[in-house]
Scaffold this active site. Sequence first.
Site, PDB file in Angstrom:
ATOM      1  N   LYS A 185       0.829  -1.215   0.000  1.00  0.00           N
ATOM      2  CA  LYS A 185       0.000   0.000   0.000  1.00  0.00           C
ATOM      3  C   LYS A 185       0.862   1.264   0.000  1.00  0.00           C
ATOM      4  O   LYS A 185       0.364   2.376  -0.033  1.00  0.00           O
ATOM      5  CB  LYS A 185      -0.917   0.016   1.235  1.00  0.00           C
ATOM      6  CG  LYS A 185      -1.956  -1.065   1.231  1.00  0.00           C
ATOM      7  CD  LYS A 185      -3.117  -0.838   2.201  1.00  0.00           C
ATOM      8  CE  LYS A 185      -2.788  -0.493   3.586  1.00  0.00           C
ATOM      9  NZ  LYS A 185      -3.964  -0.487   4.490  1.00  0.00           N
ATOM     10  N   LYS A 236       2.699   2.177   2.537  1.00  0.00           N
ATOM     11  CA  LYS A 236       2.640   2.754   3.889  1.00  0.00           C
ATOM     12  C   LYS A 236       3.720   2.113   4.750  1.00  0.00           C
ATOM     13  O   LYS A 236       3.921   0.913   4.701  1.00  0.00           O
ATOM     14  CB  LYS A 236       1.274   2.464   4.540  1.00  0.00           C
ATOM     15  CG  LYS A 236       0.151   3.362   4.051  1.00  0.00           C
ATOM     16  CD  LYS A 236      -1.063   3.231   4.984  1.00  0.00           C
ATOM     17  CE  LYS A 236      -1.965   4.421   4.821  1.00  0.00           C
ATOM     18  NZ  LYS A 236      -3.071   4.437   5.794  1.00  0.00           N
TER      19      LYS A 236
HETATM   20  N1  C2G Z   1     -10.205   7.128   9.017  1.00  0.00           N
HETATM   21  C1  C2G Z   1     -11.198   8.052   9.330  1.00  0.00           C
HETATM   22  N2  C2G Z   1     -10.863   9.313   9.673  1.00  0.00           N
HETATM   23  C2  C2G Z   1      -9.558   9.685   9.740  1.00  0.00           C
HETATM   24  C3  C2G Z   1      -8.535   8.751   9.438  1.00  0.00           C
HETATM   25  C4  C2G Z   1      -8.889   7.458   9.081  1.00  0.00           C
HETATM   26  O1  C2G Z   1     -12.402   7.731   9.273  1.00  0.00           O
HETATM   27  N3  C2G Z   1      -9.256  10.966  10.104  1.00  0.00           N
HETATM   28  C5  C2G Z   1     -10.615   5.768   8.619  1.00  0.00           C
HETATM   29  C6  C2G Z   1     -10.196   5.405   7.193  1.00  0.00           C
HETATM   30  O2  C2G Z   1     -11.128   5.951   6.250  1.00  0.00           O
HETATM   31  C7  C2G Z   1     -10.247   3.880   7.249  1.00  0.00           C
HETATM   32  C8  C2G Z   1      -9.827   3.590   8.708  1.00  0.00           C
HETATM   33  O3  C2G Z   1      -9.984   4.817   9.444  1.00  0.00           O
HETATM   34  O4  C2G Z   1     -11.601   3.429   7.067  1.00  0.00           O
HETATM   35  C9  C2G Z   1      -8.384   3.126   8.812  1.00  0.00           C
HETATM   36  O5  C2G Z   1      -7.569   4.123   8.209  1.00  0.00           O
HETATM   37  P1  C2G Z   1      -6.138   3.651   7.588  1.00  0.00           P
HETATM   38  O6  C2G Z   1      -5.403   2.881   8.605  1.00  0.00           O
HETATM   39  O7  C2G Z   1      -5.512   4.845   6.952  1.00  0.00           O
HETATM   40  O8  C2G Z   1      -6.656   2.641   6.475  1.00  0.00           O
HETATM   41  P2  C2G Z   1      -6.129   2.509   4.973  1.00  0.00           P
HETATM   42  O9  C2G Z   1      -4.652   2.581   4.937  1.00  0.00           O
HETATM   43  O10 C2G Z   1      -6.928   3.448   4.166  1.00  0.00           O
HETATM   44  O11 C2G Z   1      -6.490   0.971   4.663  1.00  0.00           O
HETATM   45  O12 C2G Z   1      -8.216  -2.635   2.157  1.00  0.00           O
HETATM   46  C10 C2G Z   1      -8.474  -1.354   2.690  1.00  0.00           C
HETATM   47  C11 C2G Z   1      -7.234  -0.720   3.259  1.00  0.00           C
HETATM   48  O13 C2G Z   1      -6.556  -1.624   4.112  1.00  0.00           O
HETATM   49  C12 C2G Z   1      -7.621   0.555   4.004  1.00  0.00           C
END
Ligand code: C2G
Length: 130
Positions: free
Chosen positions: A44, A46
Amino acid sequence: MRRVITYGTFDLLHYGHINLLKKAKEQGDYLIVGLSSDEFNDIKGKKSYFSFNERKMLLEAIRYVDLVILEDNWEQKVSDVSKYDVDCFVIGDDWKGEFDYLKDFCDVIYLERTPEISTTKIKSELNSQV
Ligand code: C2G
């Protein structure tokens, strides 16, 4: 028993994550979180501060979370939905439209992100305070 699933890295756990998990749990009775492995984070693009096991332990301490499973590829969602008998997939609206293909298998809900907070923002603000 309405079962909900969501996925993410959840690094440097913050209130935006908690809001999402709370709202996801409100969509049903049982919440499964597919937690991105360190290897999948590489895919990803990350780099998480906490390891998978540390992030898993943090998530398992959250009252809204009933089960944490491994997320290590983009393709596992359809099989997870059937394997865990999931009724509803939930994720933040930064992903809006990306997972509509799951509508053939379960409800799909994109929840509004919590503004102003992100793992990236935490890291950059801490770095600038050094
Ligand atoms: N999130 C949120 N508000 C934020 C930050 C994050 O609602 N200020 C939500 C994201 O939209 C996601 C969840 O928290 O639904 C986890 O965020 P991340 O760890 O950044 O997830 P991501 O890297 O987008 O991984 O297969 C899907 C991916 O694994 C999603």
